[in-house]
Design an enzyme around this catalytic site. Structure first.
Site, short mmCIF file in Angstrom:
data_model
loop_
_atom_site.label_atom_id
_atom_site.label_comp_id
_atom_site.label_asym_id
_atom_site.label_seq_id
_atom_site.Cartn_x
_atom_site.Cartn_y
_atom_site.Cartn_z
N ARG A 354 26.82 65.53 58.41
CA ARG A 354 25.46 65.54 57.85
C ARG A 354 24.41 65.45 58.96
O ARG A 354 23.39 66.14 58.93
CB ARG A 354 25.28 64.38 56.87
CG ARG A 354 23.87 64.25 56.30
CD ARG A 354 23.80 63.17 55.24
NE ARG A 354 22.45 62.98 54.74
CZ ARG A 354 21.60 62.06 55.16
NH1 ARG A 354 21.99 61.21 56.12
NH2 ARG A 354 20.40 61.97 54.66
N SER A 366 21.73 65.64 51.61
CA SER A 366 22.10 64.24 51.38
C SER A 366 23.61 64.14 51.19
O SER A 366 24.31 65.15 51.01
CB SER A 366 21.39 63.70 50.15
OG SER A 366 21.87 64.35 48.98
N SER A 457 27.62 60.84 38.91
CA SER A 457 26.68 59.73 38.79
C SER A 457 26.76 58.91 40.07
O SER A 457 27.81 58.35 40.39
CB SER A 457 27.02 58.85 37.57
OG SER A 457 26.11 57.77 37.47
N HIS A 509 41.66 61.43 28.33
CA HIS A 509 43.11 61.64 28.35
C HIS A 509 43.55 62.76 27.41
O HIS A 509 44.69 63.24 27.48
CB HIS A 509 43.84 60.35 27.99
CG HIS A 509 45.10 60.14 28.79
ND1 HIS A 509 45.98 61.16 29.06
CD2 HIS A 509 45.61 59.04 29.39
CE1 HIS A 509 46.99 60.69 29.77
NE2 HIS A 509 46.80 59.41 29.99
N ASP A 513 45.43 64.75 32.16
CA ASP A 513 46.48 63.77 32.38
C ASP A 513 46.27 63.06 33.72
O ASP A 513 45.55 63.56 34.59
CB ASP A 513 47.85 64.45 32.36
CG ASP A 513 48.19 65.02 30.99
OD1 ASP A 513 47.72 64.45 29.99
OD2 ASP A 513 48.91 66.04 30.94
#
Length: 536
Positions: A354, A366, A457, A509, A513
């Site tokens: 970076r 970023s 997130s 799920h 898997d």
């Protein structure tokens, strides 16, 4: 034809409800599934969904007003329809119930003997308890645990069991007294609303035939006969009140009529329930009675020391965004079987990469941009993680649209970086900045917030090193990104100072898997720990 909407019973102990807010006004179009109003019960304020379509013709209970369950709440019908007869109690009111009434009249001769037979089949004093509807959307319930065993004595107001609904696990209170003779569902078993849950009656009564022959439709007449039995203790309440004067009805055995929630609040606040005036049905103490209770004798009446400080709070109405977030995330958390895979990556190469990349004039990326790009490339190699679950199918997406969670004052939005795998790092950086700016200015379009196939997130900028996220349905996975932390690591057999970052992949799920999720993270590790490979 006009349809009368009555005050719903939104909890097992609800006797009346208060309209906290109307989300529709007279003249508005109403579709099935629209939220009509917010109803305050004795337990919580809940959204009330319309099960009918039409125009809202009349509001019977204004905001802040209270009415009993099954009383007129609103009328929905055709635009311009005359509902004066309904409001005046005339023939039109009967028309709304006509189909049900006609069925009763037409089948009266054939159903009456069955009703008498059903009632006669129940031994004296025996009461059938069915699976209650504990939420407005509940279709079936699961017994999480029994608090009483067969043979135990049950008093009115005792907690029989904990019932898991589509929204929460709630205590189920008995409205009858007697001995628990039969348990229809074992812990962990489920049944639809109105199916057999338990049987209460006099000790020693044989109810094997009742349990074996029970039908949720057939015993209806017997249920009607049960009502007086259930109300009998309430009828004796005035006598008990004369024996021991108190503002609230007390049974012959000294038990006060109080909802479970009100009882808990009273215990927490140290309030003597015999001093409280109940405002519920037949003087039953409910939540608001405890919240509004002011002892005549001040601290002495509470029997405990009360601090001199004064509680203070501000109530802020939930925004529509906050309500939408609550609804979608609750649905995701309780419908998608989440599991989590946590990893820790070495970020030394990413830091150096970076720094070198940002040395290019007019270029700035970023660590979040690096993660988004790495995820997009890894998703192309693992389409199962880039999939979506629907009730009737699973969709494997060949395109990669990465949603990036952005915090805004009202809550959280997820703008989408489209075709992220095909964009360069600077393009992703510029796209994310533009979308985040629009999100904070409330200028995002619906198109810019829809269509994601995967979500990232990142709370690392807030110093959070590890967390888990709720999947943004219908997506199959979401990646939680923590902070880069400087710490001792082992490198080439020696302990040195290094930089690491923890990431947690939440997977559905039904579509992903464990091995599939783990393979995705291995591919992601290769890109993030050696970011130059993303440029090849």
């Amino acid at each position: 034809m006009a349809i009368v909407v009555n005050m719903p019973r939104l909890s097992d102990t609800m006797e009346e409800g208060t309209v906290a807010a109307w989300l529709k006004k007279v003249g508005d179009k109403v579709a099935e599934g629209d939220i009509l109003a917010e109803i305050e019960t004795d337990k919580a304020t809940m959204e009330f969904e319309s099960f009918n379509e039409g125009t809202l013709l009349h509001i019977g209970v204004q905001e802040g007003e209270t009415t009993k369950v099954d009383e007129l709440l609103a009328i929905i019908g055709d635009e311009g329809e005359d509902i004066s007869a309904i409001l005046n109690g005339g023939g039109a009111a009967e028309e709304t119930a006509a189909p049900a009434e006609e069925k009763t009249e037409d089948t009266a001769n054939t159903e009456a003997p069955a009703a008498e037979s059903a009632a006669a089949e129940l031994p004296e004093g025996v009461i059938v308890i069915t699976m209650p509807r504990l939420s407005d959307t509940m279709e079936e319930g699961t017994v999480a645990s029994w608090l009483k065993n067969v043979g135990d004595t049950v008093e009115e107001g005792d907690i029989l069991a904990e019932i898991e609904t589509d929204k929460a696990t709630m205590e189920f209170e008995s409205f009858q007294s007697g001995t628990l003779l039969e348990i229809g569902l074992k812990e962990g078993e489920s049944a639809k609303v109105d199916e057999l849950l338990a049987i209460i009656g006099p000790a020693g009564t044989d109810v094997s035939g009742v349990a074996a022959n029970f039908s949720k439709d057939a015993p209806e007449p017997a249920k009607k006969e049960e009502a007086p039995k259930a109300e009998a203790p309430k009828a004796s309440a005035p006598k008990a009140s004369k024996k021991a004067p108190a503002p609230t009805p007390v049974t012959d055995n000294g038990r006060v009529y109080v909802s479970p929630l009100a009882k808990k609040l009273a215990e927490d606040k140290g309030i003597n329930l015999t001093k409280v005036q109940g405002s519920g049905e037949n003087g039953r103490i409910i939540k608001r009675d405890i919240e509004n209770y002011e002892p005549a004798g001040g601290a002495a009446a509470l029997g405990k020391f009360v601090p001199a400080g004064q509680e203070d709070f501000e109530e802020i109405p939930n925004s529509q965004m906050r309500k939408a977030i609550a609804k979608s995330l609750t649905k995701s958390k309780f419908s998608a079987p989440h599991y989590y895979l946590a990893v820790e990556f070495n970020m030394d190469n990413a830091i150096a990469f970076r720094k070198q990349f940002n040395s290019i004039p007019d270029t700035k990326i970023s660590f979040n941009d690096i993660v988004v790009k790495a995820c997009a490339l890894a998703l192309k190699q693992h389409p199962q993680v880039n999939s979506q679950w629907f009730d009737d199918k699973m969709r494997l997406n060949n395109h990669v649209h990465v949603g990036v969670a952005v915090a805004v004052p009202d809550g959280l939005v997820v703008p989408v970086v489209r075709f992220a795998n095909e964009q360069s790092l600077p393009q992703i950086g510029a796209d994310v900045k533009s979308l985040a700016r629009k999100a904070r200015d409330k200028k995002l379009t619906l198109d810019e917030m829809s269509g994601s196939t995967f979500t990232v997130s990142n709370l690392g900028m807030f110093g959070i090193d590890y967390f888990t996220s709720i999947i943004n349905q219908p997506n199959s996975a979401i990646l939680s990104v923590g902070a880069i932390v400087q710490k001792p690591i082992v490198k080439d057999g020696e302990i040195v100072v290094g930089n690491t970052m923890k990431l947690t992949l939440a997977c559905d799920h039904r579509t992903v898997d464990g091995a599939t999720g783990a393979q995705f993270l291995q591919t992601l590790k290769g890109y993030i720990e050696n970011p130059v490979t993303m440029l090849v």
